[in-house]
Design a protein around this motif. Structure first.
Motif, PDB file in Angstrom:
ATOM      1  N   LYS A 244      59.795  37.282  48.340  1.00  0.00           N
ATOM      2  CA  LYS A 244      59.253  36.007  48.805  1.00  0.00           C
ATOM      3  C   LYS A 244      57.725  36.086  48.819  1.00  0.00           C
ATOM      4  O   LYS A 244      57.152  37.069  49.303  1.00  0.00           O
ATOM      5  CB  LYS A 244      59.781  35.671  50.204  1.00  0.00           C
ATOM      6  N   VAL A 245      57.097  35.044  48.302  1.00  0.00           N
ATOM      7  CA  VAL A 245      55.640  34.963  48.225  1.00  0.00           C
ATOM      8  C   VAL A 245      55.242  33.656  48.914  1.00  0.00           C
ATOM      9  O   VAL A 245      55.644  32.578  48.481  1.00  0.00           O
ATOM     10  CB  VAL A 245      55.165  34.973  46.755  1.00  0.00           C
ATOM     11  N   VAL A 246      54.477  33.762  49.992  1.00  0.00           N
ATOM     12  CA  VAL A 246      54.167  32.600  50.827  1.00  0.00           C
ATOM     13  C   VAL A 246      52.663  32.345  50.805  1.00  0.00           C
ATOM     14  O   VAL A 246      51.870  33.241  51.120  1.00  0.00           O
ATOM     15  CB  VAL A 246      54.651  32.811  52.272  1.00  0.00           C
ATOM     16  N   VAL A 247      52.282  31.139  50.407  1.00  0.00           N
ATOM     17  CA  VAL A 247      50.871  30.770  50.382  1.00  0.00           C
ATOM     18  C   VAL A 247      50.516  30.095  51.700  1.00  0.00           C
ATOM     19  O   VAL A 247      51.306  29.341  52.268  1.00  0.00           O
ATOM     20  CB  VAL A 247      50.536  29.837  49.195  1.00  0.00           C
ATOM     21  N   PHE A 248      49.300  30.358  52.189  1.00  0.00           N
ATOM     22  CA  PHE A 248      48.822  29.816  53.455  1.00  0.00           C
ATOM     23  C   PHE A 248      47.650  28.878  53.182  1.00  0.00           C
ATOM     24  O   PHE A 248      46.532  29.309  52.881  1.00  0.00           O
ATOM     25  CB  PHE A 248      48.443  30.950  54.413  1.00  0.00           C
ATOM     26  N   HIS A 249      47.931  27.586  53.281  1.00  0.00           N
ATOM     27  CA  HIS A 249      46.952  26.563  52.919  1.00  0.00           C
ATOM     28  C   HIS A 249      45.711  26.616  53.801  1.00  0.00           C
ATOM     29  O   HIS A 249      44.586  26.468  53.304  1.00  0.00           O
ATOM     30  CB  HIS A 249      47.593  25.177  53.020  1.00  0.00           C
TER      31      HIS A 249
ATOM     32  N   ALA B  67      52.250  37.516  52.184  1.00  0.00           N
ATOM     33  CA  ALA B  67      51.370  36.428  52.611  1.00  0.00           C
ATOM     34  C   ALA B  67      50.156  36.389  51.691  1.00  0.00           C
ATOM     35  O   ALA B  67      49.435  37.379  51.541  1.00  0.00           O
ATOM     36  CB  ALA B  67      50.923  36.624  54.055  1.00  0.00           C
ATOM     37  N   VAL B  68      49.916  35.236  51.076  1.00  0.00           N
ATOM     38  CA  VAL B  68      48.818  35.051  50.126  1.00  0.00           C
ATOM     39  C   VAL B  68      47.783  34.160  50.800  1.00  0.00           C
ATOM     40  O   VAL B  68      48.083  33.029  51.190  1.00  0.00           O
ATOM     41  CB  VAL B  68      49.326  34.403  48.826  1.00  0.00           C
TER      42      VAL B  68
END
Length: 432
Positions: free
Chosen positions: A339-344, A66-67
């Motif tokens: 998996k790399v997930v960006v959180f807006h 989680a980024v």
């Protein structure tokens, strides 16, 4: 650094001195955006490992990074060579491997240069000039729907999702695409199935495979009806061309599969962006009456206010990329295939970029939110979304009272879309 692990298995992340909060569980977003959890992640674990447990019949996954900081989110979104949309598509959950080639047909799940070719084709259909030509129609629709909400109000209140914003987003999009009026309800049905699948109340009963597990709503098996319609509509537009996006796509020389996936992308993403952002903006204003008074009095440009409302209520909560090679982000080693997930919503509240991010400052400038993404995949329909959101605010302040809750809102159960499924507001009384 990772500890050693036997047999090539993924090593567990190093023990954290501060517990890492879960920001995966879709159910927690029904209570609101978890800003405190995001703040803790930004401060202590800006690239944090998240477990991916089974949820409501959907199988467990391998986990993801989680980024949450603005700079890291922008870096991931811009660097398609390190963080690929094509390798594993763009949803947190892994697709069925058999579905992945199919999902890669849409430009959302491609990387440059192939992505650029498709984007240029659809950009010619989605020009600002064509969008702006719909402004008068958008304004008339806003006035009609707001008047209807007031007329049908019970005890001075109405659910503006049901009476205004769902239809507003849907009908504006179908006008732009050139979809016949008799077919417009189909688009909402398809959008609800694809977007609301994590929400037991919002989504229809999922179709299930032979093993009893739900079928992915983006799988070929569940999109056949939509694709058949896209082919029929394209054939009709070639015989009866109009000044609309579907005519442009039908005559652009696309392969049939490319046209079908464009229709899917525009139908679902184009509808749900405004369908989520419009009630989210009204909810934010209901919680900040002083800010709304400034907007209604004309003390803040509506265009600038819309950007701040998008910052505090981004339509999309997260997007996934897949590491194309071993790399490092914010000091955290990341392996190829992770998996790399960006959180807006977290990036939009990063104190390193936004002063007092928890305050609704409608005059905020600069305002480098990432609500429409960044990099090669920045939202193609952002201009049309901004037009609709601006017009709705202008017409609301003219015809309606200050936004005031008349009951509890209901949020979508989703870690992907920042949806509002019910929003009871006071709609009687004088404008402003």
């Amino acid at each position: 650094m990772h500890a050693a692990a036997p047999d090539g298995a993924r090593p567990a992340p190093a023990p954290a001195t501060v517990p890492v909060p879960d920001v995966f569980d879709p159910r927690r977003y029904a209570k609101g955006i978890p800003h405190e959890a995001y703040r803790l992640l930004r401060d202590r674990h800006p690239v944090a490992w998240q477990e991916e447990p089974e949820f409501d019949g959907w199988p467990a996954g391998p986990g993801f990074w989680a980024v949450t900081r603005h700079a890291d989110v922008v870096r991931v979104l811009r660097d398609h060579t390190a963080y690929s949309s094509w390798l594993g598509a763009t949803q947190i959950r892994d697709p069925d491997p058999a579905d992945l080639p199919f999902l890669r047909r849409t430009m959302l799940n491609q990387d440059p240069p192939g992505h650029g070719r498709l984007r240029r084709l659809v950009s010619r259909a989605f020009t600002p000039a064509r969008v702006d030509a719909f402004a008068a129609r958008v304004r008339e629709r806003a006035r009609t729907l707001l008047a209807g909400a007031r007329y049908r109000a019970e005890d001075g209140a109405a659910d503006v999702v049901a009476t205004v914003t769902d239809e507003y987003a849907l009908l504006n999009l179908t006008d732009l695409l050139g979809i016949p009026a008799a077919d417009r309800a189909l688009l909402l049905e398809w959008t609800v199935r694809v977007i609301g699948y994590q929400d037991p109340e919002d989504a229809p009963e999922p179709l299930r495979g032979p093993d009893g597990r739900p079928l992915n709503p983006r799988s070929p098996a569940l999109l056949g009806e939509m694709f058949a319609y896209a082919r029929e509509l394209a054939a009709y537009k070639r015989r009866h061309p109009g000044d609309d996006v579907m005519t442009s796509l039908a005559t652009a020389g696309l392969e049939p599969a490319e046209l079908e996936m464009f229709f899917f992308l525009l139908t679902v993403a184009g509808n749900d962006t405004v369908r989520s952002a419009a009630p989210g903006a009204l909810l934010a204003l209901a919680g900040a009456p002083g800010a709304y008074r400034r907007l209604a009095a004309g003390e803040v440009p509506v265009e600038r206010a819309v950007e701040e409302l998008l910052r505090v209520h981004p339509p999309v909560l997260s997007f996934r990329r897949t590491a194309a090679a071993d790399t490092e982000l914010a000091g955290q080693p990341i392996r190829a295939g992770d998996k790399v997930v960006v959180f807006h919503a977290s990036a939009n509240h990063d104190e390193r970029v936004f002063a007092e991010p928890g305050r609704l400052d409608l005059a905020r400038t600069p305002n480098p939110h990432v609500s429409f993404g960044d990099g090669p995949h920045v939202c193609l329909g952002a201009h049309f979304a901004r037009l609709q959101l601006r017009v709705l605010q202008e017409e609301w302040r003219t015809a309606m009272p200050a936004p005031e809750l008349a009951g509890p809102p209901r949020r979508l159960v989703s870690n992907f879309i920042n949806g509002i499924t019910r929003l009871p507001l006071r709609v009687s009384g004088p404008g402003r």
